[in-house]
Design a protein around this motif. Structure first.
Motif, mmCIF file in Angstrom:
data_model
loop_
_atom_site.group_PDB
_atom_site.id
_atom_site.type_symbol
_atom_site.label_atom_id
_atom_site.label_comp_id
_atom_site.label_asym_id
_atom_site.label_seq_id
_atom_site.Cartn_x
_atom_site.Cartn_y
_atom_site.Cartn_z
ATOM 1 N N UNK A 78 0.859 -1.181 0.000
ATOM 2 C CA UNK A 78 0.000 0.000 0.000
ATOM 3 C C UNK A 78 0.897 1.233 0.000
ATOM 4 N N UNK A 79 0.288 2.404 -0.240
ATOM 5 C CA UNK A 79 1.044 3.653 -0.179
ATOM 6 C C UNK A 79 1.494 4.145 -1.534
ATOM 7 N N UNK A 80 1.504 3.281 -2.520
ATOM 8 C CA UNK A 80 1.928 3.671 -3.872
ATOM 9 C C UNK A 80 1.308 2.688 -4.859
ATOM 10 N N UNK A 81 0.575 3.230 -5.844
ATOM 11 C CA UNK A 81 -0.162 2.372 -6.784
ATOM 12 C C UNK A 81 0.714 1.883 -7.932
ATOM 13 N N UNK A 82 1.889 2.475 -8.111
ATOM 14 C CA UNK A 82 2.741 2.148 -9.265
ATOM 15 C C UNK A 82 1.913 2.156 -10.551
ATOM 16 N N UNK A 83 1.112 3.214 -10.704
ATOM 17 C CA UNK A 83 0.289 3.386 -11.900
ATOM 18 C C UNK A 83 0.690 4.687 -12.578
ATOM 19 N N UNK A 84 0.607 4.708 -13.907
ATOM 20 C CA UNK A 84 1.052 5.865 -14.688
ATOM 21 C C UNK A 84 2.500 6.183 -14.355
ATOM 22 N N UNK A 85 3.306 5.139 -14.293
ATOM 23 C CA UNK A 85 4.719 5.283 -13.925
ATOM 24 C C UNK A 85 5.639 4.836 -15.046
ATOM 25 N N UNK A 86 5.051 4.491 -16.201
ATOM 26 C CA UNK A 86 5.837 4.240 -17.395
ATOM 27 C C UNK A 86 6.771 3.045 -17.278
ATOM 28 N N UNK A 87 7.849 3.109 -18.054
ATOM 29 C CA UNK A 87 8.795 1.984 -18.125
ATOM 30 C C UNK A 87 9.450 1.736 -16.769
ATOM 31 N N UNK A 88 9.773 2.825 -16.080
ATOM 32 C CA UNK A 88 10.440 2.659 -14.775
ATOM 33 C C UNK A 88 9.530 1.930 -13.791
ATOM 34 N N UNK A 89 8.253 2.278 -13.801
ATOM 35 C CA UNK A 89 7.305 1.614 -12.907
ATOM 36 C C UNK A 89 7.198 0.135 -13.198
ATOM 37 N N UNK A 90 7.203 -0.190 -14.493
ATOM 38 C CA UNK A 90 7.127 -1.603 -14.883
ATOM 39 C C UNK A 90 8.380 -2.343 -14.406
ATOM 40 N N UNK A 91 9.524 -1.691 -14.589
ATOM 41 C CA UNK A 91 10.786 -2.318 -14.159
ATOM 42 C C UNK A 91 10.830 -2.485 -12.644
ATOM 43 N N UNK A 92 10.281 -1.521 -11.931
ATOM 44 C CA UNK A 92 10.269 -1.628 -10.463
ATOM 45 C C UNK A 92 9.409 -2.794 -9.992
ATOM 46 N N UNK A 93 8.253 -2.979 -10.641
ATOM 47 C CA UNK A 93 7.394 -4.097 -10.248
ATOM 48 C C UNK A 93 8.079 -5.426 -10.580
ATOM 49 N N UNK A 94 8.752 -5.453 -11.735
ATOM 50 C CA UNK A 94 9.498 -6.675 -12.098
ATOM 51 C C UNK A 94 10.631 -6.927 -11.110
ATOM 52 N N UNK A 95 11.314 -5.857 -10.732
ATOM 53 C CA UNK A 95 12.446 -6.009 -9.815
ATOM 54 C C UNK A 95 11.990 -6.544 -8.457
ATOM 55 N N UNK A 96 10.796 -6.115 -8.030
ATOM 56 C CA UNK A 96 10.244 -6.620 -6.771
ATOM 57 C C UNK A 96 10.038 -8.131 -6.858
ATOM 58 N N UNK A 97 9.475 -8.568 -7.993
ATOM 59 C CA UNK A 97 9.253 -10.005 -8.190
ATOM 60 C C UNK A 97 10.584 -10.757 -8.246
ATOM 61 N N UNK A 98 11.549 -10.176 -8.950
ATOM 62 C CA UNK A 98 12.857 -10.830 -9.083
ATOM 63 C C UNK A 98 13.504 -11.033 -7.722
ATOM 64 N N UNK A 99 13.428 -9.994 -6.907
ATOM 65 C CA UNK A 99 14.040 -10.078 -5.578
ATOM 66 C C UNK A 99 13.339 -11.142 -4.722
#
Lengths: 406, 406
Positions: A78-99
């Motif tokens: 919670x606290x951040x929707x990671x929406x309308x965050x473009x390529x960086x947002x997508x990479x951040x969500x992927x990085x979370x999964x990778x970790x």
């Protein structure tokens, strides 16, 4: 304050589901804002997601991973929707999964990410990933209530439902949580819901059960007509309570599971409305006598989302002309107004498209004074029907959504 | 309080149009709530009306009379909409016309009735008809301002526009009034507007001019997305200033009249938004780069009617995530979010579907602090564009609609 009884029930453990949480300081300190679900191997997982064209990065990734592999973990912040965050947002969500994949030894696409909170800002990736191990360290089966609290934004109350049921002599459990309509900052009320059972259900039937039940639960509620970029609903079946797998709708147990899931989904969806932003009343809008379901829904949403009706409900003002107005604007083709009936509770206010001569303002006012109000509309042109749930529009809705910085 | 300059201009007399008014005690005492327009013989009259399935009795009768005969009188009451009133309501509206026909010596179907106010209650027919002669007694050409006041409901200010223009050496006048201020959405809304010119225009061209100009004026405004049962807009041309009649769109004067009428209609429509219930800001939502006009309008209305955006506008909060949310939910098929640009005033907040890296909260806040705010959205997929006007959602909107039955 939420409307009616919103008490958390006893949240039964679901065999094969463990939950952990941590304070990751996504947006605020000292806040349990990171939740992880772990599912036993062999768990079937189904999901439905927002239809927004601006679907958030975690939604895009969850859909992709769900199509590619069998999920073992959900990671929710919670606290951040990671929406309308473009390529960086997508990479951040992927990085979370990778970790999380590194820490747990599963494949990256066995992890589904979820986010809710502010739109248009980047995730604090380092803080988020640093919270993963602490969350994993707390994994345990008896943490559904913690999870319900952990996914809240400004919901005023955690939301849960839990049932036990028997199929062919085996006792199964189904437990779920949801969050809705509360703003943490300049955002929208994202709906998230996670429901699990230890009954044995095939992947295909898990998805079928979810899609059937979401239609009349989460897809029939409205607070303000706004649709989040992040809405997601997940249903999983671990199968760990035993029994043979339900593999078709002709299995007699399918209907029983459907009934239990429908009850839990309805409860979780209605809890969101009961805790809608600024809500003081819980409103059921039932439309019958339509030619088809679509026009019943069109009329029900037109009523449920009309600011004029919602303010009248807040004021307990039986201003039923506004209901007629909302029916009239719903776009039902060739609607014959003279066949329309409208009831407030048991009081018929509109008879054959006009004022019911037996109606009294006192009778209408008595219904409107209640905390839970039923509006029933008969279109008088067919046999279709449908129901939508909503709340009123109060000063506090404006306050919550306008004054958050003050 | 209305937003921006809503001053009544000098209301030029239109030759051949007389206006009278009276206190008929339709709902409240000591209130000029009955207005009559009288048109000189030979006046051409065009009308557009609500598309609500619950169109009010006076709307049904006005449409019928307009199709049957050439109107000589309009009779307008506030305080009661005569909508959802069934057979009795229809008879009451007819009876009003019959009485006025007796008093004036014209045919019944030369009278168009209009009502605005509370829905679902019967007209106080006796009081209303008793007010007709007193209203007729006051008929005079110089009463446009009285008429603008006389048709108000929750409006806080009378609304008028007036221009003089020259065609082939003859000076013509065009003057009009409108009222709002709730249930405003296109097609049309508890919106009444009456515009008259003394230019000579054929019946067919009068209707063409009205329909062309209503599209981008009264059909492009929204306060709360609710559509009234009573919306009506009337345009009349008396021809009394002389000249030959404009009978086709190829007449060079047609375009000139169209321009003047478009200006007056836009002003009257925007005045309604500026005086929207509880409005503190005037918002222009411009959508460009669409594949067609419909999808531009869908996005513009999704933004203009989002309660979350409207509360953020009220709070002067540059909460652009909500704008992206509203674009996402607008249902544009196959919208590519990564091609979407959004500006607040001149400040680009969303670049290629994500946060503009050059955007600062200060720059956004400066725009949001203004009373008049432009939101511009480029969908990046075509050349179509359209514009919708709206206002913010404030505490006073709830107060007006919860505490007061209009």
């Amino acid at each position: 304050m939420a409307v009616g009884d919103v008490t958390m029930p006893h949240m039964h453990v679901v065999q094969g589901v463990k939950i952990g949480s941590a304070e990751a300081y996504v947006r605020y300190p000292n806040r349990r804002d990171l939740v992880i679900f772990e599912f036993a191997q062999g768990t079937t997982v189904a999901g439905v997601f927002t239809q927004s064209a601006f679907a958030a990065a975690p939604v895009l990734i969850s859909k992709k991973h769900l199509a590619e592999n069998t999920p073992r973990y959900l990671v929710i912040n919670t606290g951040n929707a990671n929406a309308a965050t473009g390529v960086i947002g997508y990479q951040n969500a992927e990085a979370t999964c990778t970790k999380l994949a590194e820490l747990t030894g599963v494949q990256v696409n066995q992890i589904l990410p979820f986010s809710t909170g502010v739109i248009g800002e980047q995730l604090p990736l380092e803080r988020l990933t640093q919270g993963l191990q602490p969350a994993l360290d707390t994994l345990n089966e008896n943490a559904w209530s913690d999870a319900a609290s952990g996914i809240m934004t400004t919901d005023t109350t955690p939301k849960g439902a839990s049932e036990q049921f028997e199929l062919d002599g085996i006792t199964y459990t189904m437990t779920g949580i949801s969050k809705g309509a509360g703003m943490i900052r300049p955002n929208m009320a994202t709906m998230l819901s996670f429901v699990a059972t230890d009954a044995p259900i095939s992947q295909e039937m898990t998805q079928a059960l979810l899609q059937t039940t979401v239609t009349h639960s989460f897809n029939r509620i409205t607070i303000d007509g706004d649709t989040s970029t992040n809405d997601s609903c997940i249903f999983v079946a671990t199968g760990l309570a035993g029994g043979t797998q339900i593999q078709s709708q002709s299995d007699a147990r399918y209907q029983k599971v459907l009934d239990v899931l429908a009850g839990i989904m309805n409860r979780l969806a209605q809890l969101i409305v009961r805790d809608g932003e600024g809500a003081t009343k819980f409103i059921t809008v039932h439309v019958e006598g339509g030619e088809n379901t679509q026009e019943c829904c069109d009329v029900a949403y037109s009523v449920a989302e009309s600011p004029l009706i919602k303010t009248a409900l807040f004021a307990s003002d039986p201003n039923w002309g506004r209901i007629v107005m909302a029916i009239g604007k719903a776009g039902v083709p060739n609607l014959d107004a003279s066949k329309v009936q409208v009831w407030l509770g048991d009081v018929q206010i509109c008879l054959d498209g006009g004022a019911n001569p037996d109606y009294t303002e006192e009778a209408g006012a008595a219904v409107m004074a209640e905390k839970e109000i039923n509006i029933r509309i008969d279109l008088g042109r067919g046999t279709a029907k449908d129901t939508v749930y909503t709340c009123d529009l109060s000063y506090d809705y404006v306050k919550i959504n306008a004054d958050y910085r003050s």
